[in-house]
Design a protein around this motif. Structure first.
Motif, mmCIF file in Angstrom:
data_model
loop_
_atom_site.group_PDB
_atom_site.id
_atom_site.type_symbol
_atom_site.label_atom_id
_atom_site.label_comp_id
_atom_site.label_asym_id
_atom_site.label_seq_id
_atom_site.Cartn_x
_atom_site.Cartn_y
_atom_site.Cartn_z
ATOM 1 N N ASP A 270 0.838 -1.208 0.000
ATOM 2 C CA ASP A 270 0.000 0.000 0.000
ATOM 3 C C ASP A 270 0.871 1.256 0.000
ATOM 4 O O ASP A 270 0.592 2.227 -0.701
ATOM 5 C CB ASP A 270 -0.918 0.023 1.234
ATOM 6 C CG ASP A 270 -2.022 -1.030 1.154
ATOM 7 O OD1 ASP A 270 -2.165 -1.666 0.095
ATOM 8 O OD2 ASP A 270 -2.735 -1.204 2.162
ATOM 9 N N ASN A 271 1.933 1.217 0.786
ATOM 10 C CA ASN A 271 2.833 2.356 0.907
ATOM 11 C C ASN A 271 3.558 2.636 -0.406
ATOM 12 O O ASN A 271 3.708 3.787 -0.825
ATOM 13 C CB ASN A 271 3.831 2.071 2.044
ATOM 14 C CG ASN A 271 4.578 3.305 2.462
ATOM 15 O OD1 ASN A 271 5.659 3.557 1.959
ATOM 16 N ND2 ASN A 271 4.013 4.082 3.373
ATOM 17 N N LEU A 272 3.986 1.563 -1.084
ATOM 18 C CA LEU A 272 4.656 1.705 -2.374
ATOM 19 C C LEU A 272 3.701 2.268 -3.432
ATOM 20 O O LEU A 272 4.076 3.141 -4.225
ATOM 21 C CB LEU A 272 5.227 0.352 -2.812
ATOM 22 C CG LEU A 272 5.884 0.322 -4.199
ATOM 23 C CD1 LEU A 272 7.217 -0.411 -4.148
ATOM 24 C CD2 LEU A 272 4.989 -0.336 -5.237
ATOM 25 N N LEU A 273 2.466 1.783 -3.448
ATOM 26 C CA LEU A 273 1.490 2.277 -4.423
ATOM 27 C C LEU A 273 1.215 3.766 -4.211
ATOM 28 O O LEU A 273 1.113 4.535 -5.175
ATOM 29 C CB LEU A 273 0.177 1.485 -4.319
ATOM 30 C CG LEU A 273 0.248 0.010 -4.727
ATOM 31 C CD1 LEU A 273 -1.087 -0.675 -4.450
ATOM 32 C CD2 LEU A 273 0.625 -0.153 -6.194
ATOM 33 N N LEU A 274 1.120 4.187 -2.936
ATOM 34 C CA LEU A 274 0.876 5.603 -2.636
ATOM 35 C C LEU A 274 2.077 6.454 -3.059
ATOM 36 O O LEU A 274 1.915 7.549 -3.605
ATOM 37 C CB LEU A 274 0.578 5.785 -1.144
ATOM 38 C CG LEU A 274 0.151 7.193 -0.722
ATOM 39 C CD1 LEU A 274 -1.106 7.646 -1.465
ATOM 40 C CD2 LEU A 274 -0.090 7.250 0.787
ATOM 41 N N ASP A 275 3.279 5.950 -2.834
ATOM 42 C CA ASP A 275 4.502 6.641 -3.246
ATOM 43 C C ASP A 275 4.477 6.877 -4.760
ATOM 44 O O ASP A 275 4.694 8.005 -5.243
ATOM 45 C CB ASP A 275 5.712 5.785 -2.832
ATOM 46 C CG ASP A 275 7.062 6.418 -3.169
ATOM 47 O OD1 ASP A 275 7.111 7.431 -3.890
ATOM 48 O OD2 ASP A 275 8.095 5.880 -2.702
ATOM 49 N N LEU A 276 4.194 5.833 -5.537
ATOM 50 C CA LEU A 276 4.156 5.964 -6.996
ATOM 51 C C LEU A 276 3.045 6.917 -7.434
ATOM 52 O O LEU A 276 3.232 7.738 -8.342
ATOM 53 C CB LEU A 276 3.970 4.598 -7.655
ATOM 54 C CG LEU A 276 5.173 3.652 -7.599
ATOM 55 C CD1 LEU A 276 4.792 2.261 -8.105
ATOM 56 C CD2 LEU A 276 6.354 4.194 -8.412
ATOM 57 N N ALA A 277 1.873 6.830 -6.774
ATOM 58 C CA ALA A 277 0.750 7.708 -7.123
ATOM 59 C C ALA A 277 1.118 9.170 -6.880
ATOM 60 O O ALA A 277 0.801 10.050 -7.691
ATOM 61 C CB ALA A 277 -0.489 7.324 -6.317
ATOM 62 N N HIS A 278 1.795 9.444 -5.764
ATOM 63 C CA HIS A 278 2.222 10.819 -5.477
ATOM 64 C C HIS A 278 3.242 11.309 -6.516
ATOM 65 O O HIS A 278 3.210 12.480 -6.917
ATOM 66 C CB HIS A 278 2.834 10.901 -4.078
ATOM 67 C CG HIS A 278 1.814 10.928 -2.988
ATOM 68 N ND1 HIS A 278 2.145 10.913 -1.660
ATOM 69 C CD2 HIS A 278 0.461 10.978 -3.034
ATOM 70 C CE1 HIS A 278 1.036 10.945 -0.926
ATOM 71 N NE2 HIS A 278 0.004 10.970 -1.745
ATOM 72 N N GLN A 279 4.127 10.418 -6.964
ATOM 73 C CA GLN A 279 5.096 10.808 -7.992
ATOM 74 C C GLN A 279 4.395 11.178 -9.296
ATOM 75 O O GLN A 279 4.827 12.096 -10.009
ATOM 76 C CB GLN A 279 6.108 9.685 -8.233
ATOM 77 C CG GLN A 279 7.088 9.472 -7.086
ATOM 78 C CD GLN A 279 8.149 8.441 -7.442
ATOM 79 O OE1 GLN A 279 8.809 8.542 -8.468
ATOM 80 N NE2 GLN A 279 8.310 7.432 -6.598
ATOM 81 N N VAL A 280 3.303 10.468 -9.606
ATOM 82 C CA VAL A 280 2.530 10.779 -10.812
ATOM 83 C C VAL A 280 1.919 12.179 -10.700
ATOM 84 O O VAL A 280 1.996 12.986 -11.636
ATOM 85 C CB VAL A 280 1.438 9.712 -11.062
ATOM 86 C CG1 VAL A 280 0.449 10.174 -12.132
ATOM 87 C CG2 VAL A 280 2.082 8.387 -11.481
ATOM 88 N N VAL A 281 1.318 12.491 -9.551
ATOM 89 C CA VAL A 281 0.708 13.811 -9.367
ATOM 90 C C VAL A 281 1.766 14.909 -9.433
ATOM 91 O O VAL A 281 1.549 15.970 -10.021
ATOM 92 C CB VAL A 281 -0.052 13.888 -8.021
ATOM 93 C CG1 VAL A 281 -0.398 15.330 -7.665
ATOM 94 C CG2 VAL A 281 -1.334 13.086 -8.098
ATOM 95 N N CYS A 282 2.926 14.659 -8.841
ATOM 96 C CA CYS A 282 3.994 15.660 -8.821
ATOM 97 C C CYS A 282 4.584 15.884 -10.212
ATOM 98 O O CYS A 282 5.327 16.840 -10.424
ATOM 99 C CB CYS A 282 5.092 15.260 -7.836
ATOM 100 S SG CYS A 282 4.611 15.509 -6.120
ATOM 101 N N ASP A 283 4.251 15.011 -11.165
ATOM 102 C CA ASP A 283 4.699 15.181 -12.542
ATOM 103 C C ASP A 283 3.523 15.528 -13.442
ATOM 104 O O ASP A 283 3.589 15.348 -14.654
ATOM 105 C CB ASP A 283 5.392 13.906 -13.043
ATOM 106 C CG ASP A 283 6.369 14.196 -14.185
ATOM 107 O OD1 ASP A 283 6.694 15.382 -14.393
ATOM 108 O OD2 ASP A 283 6.794 13.243 -14.857
ATOM 109 N N GLY A 284 2.424 15.997 -12.841
ATOM 110 C CA GLY A 284 1.286 16.444 -13.642
ATOM 111 C C GLY A 284 1.773 17.442 -14.682
ATOM 112 O O GLY A 284 2.653 18.258 -14.401
ATOM 113 N N GLU A 285 1.254 17.373 -15.885
ATOM 114 C CA GLU A 285 1.758 18.205 -16.974
ATOM 115 C C GLU A 285 1.724 19.682 -16.580
ATOM 116 O O GLU A 285 0.673 20.226 -16.259
ATOM 117 C CB GLU A 285 0.931 17.941 -18.235
ATOM 118 C CG GLU A 285 1.230 16.557 -18.807
ATOM 119 C CD GLU A 285 0.265 16.098 -19.887
ATOM 120 O OE1 GLU A 285 0.639 15.182 -20.630
ATOM 121 O OE2 GLU A 285 -0.857 16.644 -19.964
#
Length: 413
Positions: A270-285
């Motif tokens: 769960d922690n890893l999935l949240l980490d990756l999800a946050h990285q996606v948001v932080c790279d929002g176009e």
């Protein structure tokens, strides 16, 4: 068109360990991009168990259909991902392209077609030339290596400005297992499943149905709680593979997801999935700021999440954040339009620790300077209390900048 690395990018990247039982290679197939890798082959030494969750779009891509058809078999010998072309809305040609890619991979690796998994990301509506992928597969198969996670993450990027990687370790009984994950995503990101591509591999020995239960549960508070632009992609794919190598090291067998021995593993996943999800948001176009929207006091958790998404997806809220404007009136608007139970006269809104509105009006102690100071930060917490019940939810989004319009105004051309 390349873009500067997001100012919200991680300051350093995880040191990705090798996971026993999986090897990778990447190639430049020239599908859309020049002088960069655009095909990833991930191969498993022994068939891995597999789980997946996919887009809820009613116009799914051909690879999503292909993976869904194979998932009940529960075994994976290889994953092939290409960037630059989504192979979505490509009709019979799209289906033929997935069949050709799978057959090429199966014959190259000595596997069955239903042990191959595919994902594609990029432009919608352009036929995918699968011959280009088939042409590089034999060479890829000779170059497979375990220490290749960062390169794998690079090969699946489209408008991403940085590769997304994460790793965690956990104990199952007294055996330590590793979980590695990569993701891509920057635009067309809205939480209705995985909303991007992400591939997670562990050396744990777990059956496919257990993996599926853990993944389906883990996606809710992570990938299903992020939004860049409210648009759900045709191609969203999140897959979890288990090589089983830890079984050879004495990991005890686990038969169901509720087994107490899995508690540490489930938490790490769960922690890893949240980490990756946050990285996606932080790279929002075009993103310059990350926004955490926390809603409490709703009639239910589901209601709180719908209110939070109404705020997070509001172009007016997101442009106010981009302009560092503490315009809490737009938050009021987004709560009111959400269609969920809310009471104007009970509403309380804060930006960070600065309460801006309470009991249906501006906070008597409101300070524009204090609120503006919060808006200048890279990460901005928006807190909304509805005062109706115990329901709560947190979602993450980013601001909406001129760069977002520029990136998406000429994405195809």
């Amino acid at each position: 068109m390349s873009h500067a690395v997001s100012p919200l990018a991680p300051k350093s990247y995880a040191d990705m360990p090798v996971i026993e039982g999986v090897r990778m290679a990447t190639a430049e197939a020239g599908i859309k991009y020049k002088n960069r890798t655009d095909v990833l082959l991930m191969a498993f030494d022994e068939p891995a168990t597999v789980a997946g969750v996919f887009t809820r779009s009613k116009c799914p891509s051909a690879p999503v259909d292909f993976c869904r058809a194979n998932l009940p078999h529960g075994k994976a010998k290889a994953l092939i991902v290409n960037s630059g072309n989504a192979n979505a809305f490509t009709g019979k040609k799209g289906k033929a392209a997935t069949a050709l890619t799978a057959q090429s991979a199966a014959s190259t690796l000595g596997a069955a077609d239903n042990e191959i998994y595919l994902a594609s990301t990029g432009v919608i509506g352009e036929p995918l030339n699968a011959d280009k992928i088939a042409a590089v597969l034999p060479d890829l198969a000779t170059r497979l290596t375990g220490d290749f996670w960062f390169e794998a993450a690079k090969a699946i990027m489209t408008t991403d400005t940085y590769p997304k990687v994460a790793t965690r370790s956990a104990n199952i009984g007294d055996v330590t297992v590793t979980i590695n994950g990569i993701a891509k995503g920057a635009g067309m990101i809205a939480p209705d499943m995985a909303t991007m591509l992400s591939f997670v591999v562990t050396d744990a020995a777990l059956p496919a149905d257990v993996l599926q239960a853990l993944l389906s549960k883990g996606v809710g508070p992570s990938f299903n709680s992020v939004t860049v632009d409210s648009d759900t992609s045709t191609s969203d794919t999140l897959m979890l593979f288990a090589t089983g190598a830890a079984g050879k090291r004495g990991q005890s067998a686990v038969a169901e997801a509720g087994d107490p021995a899995l508690a540490d593993f489930a938490s790490a996943l769960d922690n890893l999935l949240l980490d990756l999800a946050h990285q996606v948001v932080c790279d929002g176009e075009g993103a310059r700021k990350m926004v955490e929207v926390e809603v409490s006091g709703a009639v239910s958790d589901e209601s709180a999440k719908r209110v939070a998404l109404s705020i997070a997806n509001s172009p007016l809220v997101k442009t106010a954040v981009a302009g560092e404007d503490a315009n809490w009136g737009r938050v009021v608007m987004a709560v009111g339009k959400s269609g969920e139970p809310a009471d104007r006269d009970l509403l309380e809104i804060s930006f960070g620790d600065v309460r801006v509105a309470v009991e249906g009006e501006r906070d008597p102690a409101y300070s524009e300077d204090a609120a503006s100071a919060v808006m200048k930060k890279d990460k901005i917490p928006v807190r909304v209390k509805l005062g109706l019940g115990a329901g709560k939810a947190t979602v993450w989004t980013c601001d909406l900048t001129k760069e977002y319009v520029e990136i998406n105004g000429d994405y195809r051309s």
